[in-house]
Design a protein around this motif. Structure first.
Motif, PDB file in Angstrom:
ATOM      1  N   VAL A  42      38.986  75.423 -77.395  1.00 20.08           N
ATOM      2  CA  VAL A  42      37.663  76.068 -77.352  1.00 20.08           C
ATOM      3  C   VAL A  42      36.806  75.372 -76.299  1.00 20.08           C
ATOM      4  O   VAL A  42      36.111  76.029 -75.507  1.00 20.08           O
ATOM      5  CB  VAL A  42      36.992  76.014 -78.735  1.00 20.08           C
ATOM      6  N   ALA A  43      36.873  74.052 -76.277  1.00 16.92           N
ATOM      7  CA  ALA A  43      36.138  73.295 -75.258  1.00 16.92           C
ATOM      8  C   ALA A  43      36.600  73.687 -73.855  1.00 16.92           C
ATOM      9  O   ALA A  43      35.783  73.812 -72.936  1.00 16.92           O
ATOM     10  CB  ALA A  43      36.340  71.801 -75.481  1.00 16.92           C
ATOM     11  N   ALA A  44      37.917  73.889 -73.690  1.00 12.91           N
ATOM     12  CA  ALA A  44      38.435  74.294 -72.382  1.00 12.91           C
ATOM     13  C   ALA A  44      37.896  75.657 -71.969  1.00 12.91           C
ATOM     14  O   ALA A  44      37.619  75.904 -70.783  1.00 12.91           O
ATOM     15  CB  ALA A  44      39.960  74.315 -72.416  1.00 12.91           C
ATOM     16  N   ARG A  45      37.725  76.551 -72.923  1.00 16.83           N
ATOM     17  CA  ARG A  45      37.152  77.858 -72.615  1.00 16.83           C
ATOM     18  C   ARG A  45      35.678  77.718 -72.215  1.00 16.83           C
ATOM     19  O   ARG A  45      35.221  78.354 -71.260  1.00 16.83           O
ATOM     20  CB  ARG A  45      37.280  78.779 -73.827  1.00 16.83           C
TER      21      ARG A  45
ATOM     22  N   SER B 171      46.885  77.941 -75.555  1.00 17.15           N
ATOM     23  CA  SER B 171      45.968  77.120 -76.358  1.00 17.15           C
ATOM     24  C   SER B 171      46.637  76.610 -77.628  1.00 17.15           C
ATOM     25  O   SER B 171      46.423  75.469 -78.049  1.00 17.15           O
ATOM     26  CB  SER B 171      44.711  77.919 -76.695  1.00 17.15           C
ATOM     27  N   TRP B 172      47.456  77.453 -78.251  1.00 16.98           N
ATOM     28  CA  TRP B 172      48.102  77.024 -79.490  1.00 16.98           C
ATOM     29  C   TRP B 172      49.162  75.965 -79.220  1.00 16.98           C
ATOM     30  O   TRP B 172      49.372  75.059 -80.044  1.00 16.98           O
ATOM     31  CB  TRP B 172      48.676  78.225 -80.235  1.00 16.98           C
ATOM     32  N   SER B 173      49.819  76.037 -78.070  1.00 15.70           N
ATOM     33  CA  SER B 173      50.768  74.980 -77.713  1.00 15.70           C
ATOM     34  C   SER B 173      50.045  73.645 -77.571  1.00 15.70           C
ATOM     35  O   SER B 173      50.539  72.607 -78.025  1.00 15.70           O
ATOM     36  CB  SER B 173      51.481  75.333 -76.402  1.00 15.70           C
ATOM     37  N   LEU B 174      48.875  73.670 -76.944  1.00 17.17           N
ATOM     38  CA  LEU B 174      48.089  72.445 -76.793  1.00 17.17           C
ATOM     39  C   LEU B 174      47.724  71.867 -78.152  1.00 17.17           C
ATOM     40  O   LEU B 174      47.842  70.656 -78.380  1.00 17.17           O
ATOM     41  CB  LEU B 174      46.830  72.733 -75.966  1.00 17.17           C
TER      42      LEU B 174
ATOM     43  N   GLN C 176      42.427  78.538 -69.752  1.00 17.67           N
ATOM     44  CA  GLN C 176      43.076  78.240 -68.479  1.00 17.67           C
ATOM     45  C   GLN C 176      42.533  76.901 -68.002  1.00 17.67           C
ATOM     46  O   GLN C 176      41.351  76.604 -68.174  1.00 17.67           O
ATOM     47  CB  GLN C 176      42.849  79.355 -67.461  1.00 17.67           C
ATOM     48  N   LEU C 177      43.394  76.086 -67.440  1.00 13.13           N
ATOM     49  CA  LEU C 177      43.015  74.731 -67.065  1.00 13.13           C
ATOM     50  C   LEU C 177      43.045  74.524 -65.559  1.00 13.13           C
ATOM     51  O   LEU C 177      43.098  73.392 -65.086  1.00 13.13           O
ATOM     52  CB  LEU C 177      43.956  73.726 -67.749  1.00 13.13           C
ATOM     53  N   GLY C 178      43.015  75.623 -64.802  1.00 13.33           N
ATOM     54  CA  GLY C 178      43.175  75.522 -63.360  1.00 13.33           C
ATOM     55  C   GLY C 178      41.898  75.370 -62.573  1.00 13.33           C
ATOM     56  O   GLY C 178      41.930  75.017 -61.391  1.00 13.33           O
TER      57      GLY C 178
END
Length: 227
Positions: free
Chosen positions: A170-173, A14-17, A117-119
């Motif tokens: 956060v939105a991804a979570r 997340s921090w890389s994003l 996670q984006l999977g």
């Protein structure tokens, strides 16, 4: 003038994003270097950037190394005032900084229980009371930002800002674990995740396989969708 950004992973980091969006969304020229976050090589890969030890890390054109996302954000905003990383209105800017700092320092239950996670989208995930408390606090902050900015929908302060950058994972979570939030918050999450830059990042994330998976969860997943 090109920045060098060191990131660990696209699927889970997340921090890389956040670090990448600071450069990508504000059209700041950069190159990306991958660090072995899950291969055990991170310390070796970052050794030439000491004392940096976590991702993201930014190396400025003059060779200065900047670690920690808040420091990277403020450094870029200072170097590029014309890029609009923070809202222009002083009250909005102060509020945006508040939201970003609370995100960087808080929401430990959400981070621990729901790693980004984006999977796909987990089915049947039951959030703990601590996660529900974090979600309630996030929605309170979003409502305050919109009250201050007058932006009832869309980005929190009207134009895209670092506040939106920091809350994209956060939105991804929220979407990735199908967490219980208001319709307004879900719409905002989908807005952030449908951004072409985020979509490009997510597509690149699919190109990497993991053995074993970094954060296994024994729940079924359905395909990622923002419908």
């Amino acid at each position: 003038m090109t920045y060098e950004l060191y990131i660990g992973d696209r699927m889970y980091s997340s921090w890389s994003l956040r670090g990448w969006l600071m450069l990508e969304k504000f059209n700041l020229p950069h190159t990306v270097h991958m660090v072995g976050l899950y291969s055990g090589r991170m310390a070796a890969d970052l050794a030439h950037l000491a004392p940096a030890r976590l991702v993201p890390v930014l190396r400025l054109p003059d060779g200065t190394v900047v670690g920690e996302s808040l420091a990277i954000a403020e450094t870029l905003a200072e170097r590029h005032p014309e890029a609009g990383l923070w809202p222009t209105d002083p009250a909005h800017r102060a509020t945006a900084r508040w939201l970003v700092t609370e995100m960087a320092c808080g929401f430990s239950a959400l981070r621990s229980d729901c790693p980004m996670q984006l999977g796909g989208i987990y089915e049947g995930f039951t959030p703990s009371e601590a996660v529900r408390t974090d979600l309630a606090r996030i929605e309170t902050l979003f409502a305050h930002a919109r009250l201050m900015s007058g932006a009832a929908t869309g980005h929190l302060f009207g134009a895209y800002s670092l506040a939106d950058t920091f809350y994209t994972p956060v939105a991804a979570r929220i979407i990735g674990y199908d967490l219980p939030v208001s319709a307004e918050t879900r719409a905002y999450c989908k807005l952030l995740l449908s951004d072409p830059s985020v979509q490009s990042w997510q597509q690149q994330a699919q190109e990497v396989t993991y053995d074993p998976e970094p954060y296994p969860l024994d729940l079924p997943k359905r395909a990622w969708s923002l419908d």
